[in-house]
Design an enzyme around this catalytic site. Sequence first.
Site, short mmCIF file in Angstrom:
data_model
loop_
_atom_site.label_atom_id
_atom_site.label_comp_id
_atom_site.label_asym_id
_atom_site.label_seq_id
_atom_site.Cartn_x
_atom_site.Cartn_y
_atom_site.Cartn_z
N ASP A 296 0.79 -1.24 0.00
CA ASP A 296 0.00 0.00 0.00
C ASP A 296 0.82 1.29 0.00
O ASP A 296 1.79 1.40 0.75
CB ASP A 296 -0.87 0.08 1.26
CG ASP A 296 -1.52 -1.23 1.61
OD1 ASP A 296 -1.50 -2.15 0.79
OD2 ASP A 296 -2.07 -1.31 2.73
N SER A 353 -0.37 0.05 7.47
CA SER A 353 -0.74 1.24 6.72
C SER A 353 -1.33 2.37 7.56
O SER A 353 -1.86 2.14 8.64
CB SER A 353 -1.73 0.87 5.62
OG SER A 353 -1.04 0.16 4.63
C1 FRU Z 1 -3.79 -3.85 2.70
C2 FRU Z 1 -3.17 -4.24 4.02
C3 FRU Z 1 -3.56 -3.26 5.11
C4 FRU Z 1 -2.45 -3.41 6.09
C5 FRU Z 1 -1.28 -3.58 5.19
C6 FRU Z 1 -0.21 -4.47 5.73
O1 FRU Z 1 -3.05 -4.28 1.61
O2 FRU Z 1 -3.55 -5.54 4.36
O3 FRU Z 1 -4.83 -3.50 5.64
O4 FRU Z 1 -2.31 -2.30 6.90
O5 FRU Z 1 -1.75 -4.15 4.00
O6 FRU Z 1 0.91 -4.49 4.92
#
Ligand code: FRU
Length: 725
Positions: A296, A353
């Site tokens: 992300d 994230s």
């Molecule tokens: C989405 C996610 C988020 C999380 C992050 C972990 O792709 O699963 O919900 O914070 O990636 O890398």
Amino acid sequence: MNIPFRNTLFALAFALVTTAVARAADDLLIADFEGPDYGGWKAMGEAFGDGPARGTLPGQMRVDGFEGNGLVNTFRGGDDSMGTLTSPPFRIERRHLAFLIGGGKNEQKLALQLLVDGRVVRSATGPNDRSGGSESLEPGSWEVSDLMGRTASIRIVDEAKGGWGHLNVDHLRQTDVRPKGPQIDVERSIAVTARYLHLPIRHGAPKRVVTLRVDGQTIVRNDIELADGPADWWAPMDVSAWRGRTVTLHVDRLPAESTALASVGQGDEIRDADTLYAERLRGQFHFSPKRGWNNDPNGMVFFHGEYHLFFQHNPYGWDWGNMHWGHAVSRDLVHWQELGDKLLPDDLGPMFSGSAVVDWKNTSGFGKDGKPPLVLIYTAAGNPTVQCLAYSTDGRTFTKYPGNPVLKQITGGNRDPKVMWHEPSQRWVMVLYVEWQKKHTIHFFHSPNLRDWTLGQIVEGDATGKPYLYECPDFFELPVDGDPNRRKWVLLAANSAYAVGTFDGARFVPEQSNLTGHRGKGFYAPQTFSDLPASDGRRIQIGWFQTATKGMAFNQSMTVPLELRLLGTADGPRLTFTPVRELEALRSSTVFQAPGPVDLAIGAPNPLAAVAAELQEVRAVIRPGDATEVAFTVRGVPVTYDVKRQELVVDGHRAPAPLHQGSLDLTVYCDRTGLEVFASRGLCYVPMPVPPKAGDLSLSVRAVGGPVRFERLEVHGLRSAWKAR
Ligand code: FRU
């Protein structure tokens, strides 16, 4: 009798006997689990099924390190399944009993046992007792000379539930050659003379727990697929903070012959920097990290003239893991400079994230000398999983707030805070994804100072109650058709499904929900920039573009920056996605430009035959008239407009693309890693992470079923955004 001859014979016989004694007796195989069933072994419970597993089971991380095709894998039915598997009796005839073992660590509940007279005389368990880790099997053995001649049996026990509640076992054998055991708790002290330590990475190698320590203090701990021999690539670990001092790399376990630690080198540059950004599968105008994995986009914010793009980063692997916040900046949304990781995993967990805001009024008190702080709001995904802050006044060095966390765990599945300043109510608003009561929900919080948060509202699903907002929410206001007096709020989540409604600072009231955002593939967890200057007035989004780049020292990338608007349609306001105009700076040559409208007859030669460009931007306004198809092929990837169904078909993937007053606008951006296709005034955005055909630099278009008129047809060759301007 000839004495010398007799002596020779004797000597020969003696020599034969001694070599036989000195040579180890052959190994005796107890079981290699290659057959369709367990043979004479007896299985009880559910964990073992009817026979050996053929490698990885559904839902399991990749299992490797076993011999042949089969192994005992008690992940059958998931971690919660339990049972025992017992061998028929056998005689102990060699000095060692060797095996391969992997999976969960639990001496009592996950055990490979040697039984003699019904008593457990030896026992082994797997290596993993926390999330992450590796499913690899590794060699283990017991010295059993004291049991020579005894009748024994092997029992594999799985009485564990939950995370790592399973065991992997293979290739049990008796041997007289002592198997070399692994090295446990291996350390290397290194006098730091350069910016980076270079760690050897091999994709698919067992994950080792690698800890960086300074003066006995743990700085960071990562799970790393260390190469025990030749490396696929080298991961830079920034140790510049300790230049001139000694740091220690500690590894939990390494095979006897591993060269991993000895091969760690140092340098001020990353290794293989000469090929950086020129790699075969490096997106040339899509951001990707120099090394490692990204998912992300995080913390997107405009601050002191720079666009900041943080991102979920595994600096030490090709796959997801070890979540750090990587950091890159740009002054034009096109050319990005990667600066190095800013949030490292800590005692509260890996850095998941989140978002960033500029706290102009210094409500948080993190500002200094009248300078407003840039504040990062992130998830620390340990146990518990909590929301935290970090801040900076220069946009380069970040300090984690000592009062973290600022939001306690609601459920284990609470993450991805996106924060915005709500001017009318003079407070901060946070949207947070919460897996709550087995539903995907968005919790709305508000705060006067970014540190104290109050729950306002929980948005659960669409009008029918169906959940559709998964992870990574974003929330912002946009004018409909650019009219500042007709503004709507958009709540959107990772898959880019969204709702449109009203918000008064306290309550979001959706008017329409569960609307579809992007229409392609491999697009996830997008985020929009906070704090763009009011004079800009745009809402700009970047998504995670899931471009798998096999064999590279990096993996995945970001989409191009997208401008979001709300377009009034007969069905209500809808989000549109268009590439930001800044990308036009990449145009290096105009390979084709029609001076006026172009008519293309059925069977006419390809008007774009002169195009030969690796990176392409295609712009067209098409009047398909009575044609049934307008068929482009972009470097081997078919991009077809199906006129009857008003659908765009990109590499076989269909997306609704309505005509507007009889015409279709089409924009294609083609990079090494995939295409992004835009049509229908932005209503149709098709990200497509399929690499075009290597060596094919062509572009063609044909009319099918009738002639086609192009009101505009224009093709630009693009330059790489990584090259100096
Ligand atoms: C989405 C996610 C988020 C999380 C992050 C972990 O792709 O699963 O919900 O914070 O990636 O890398």
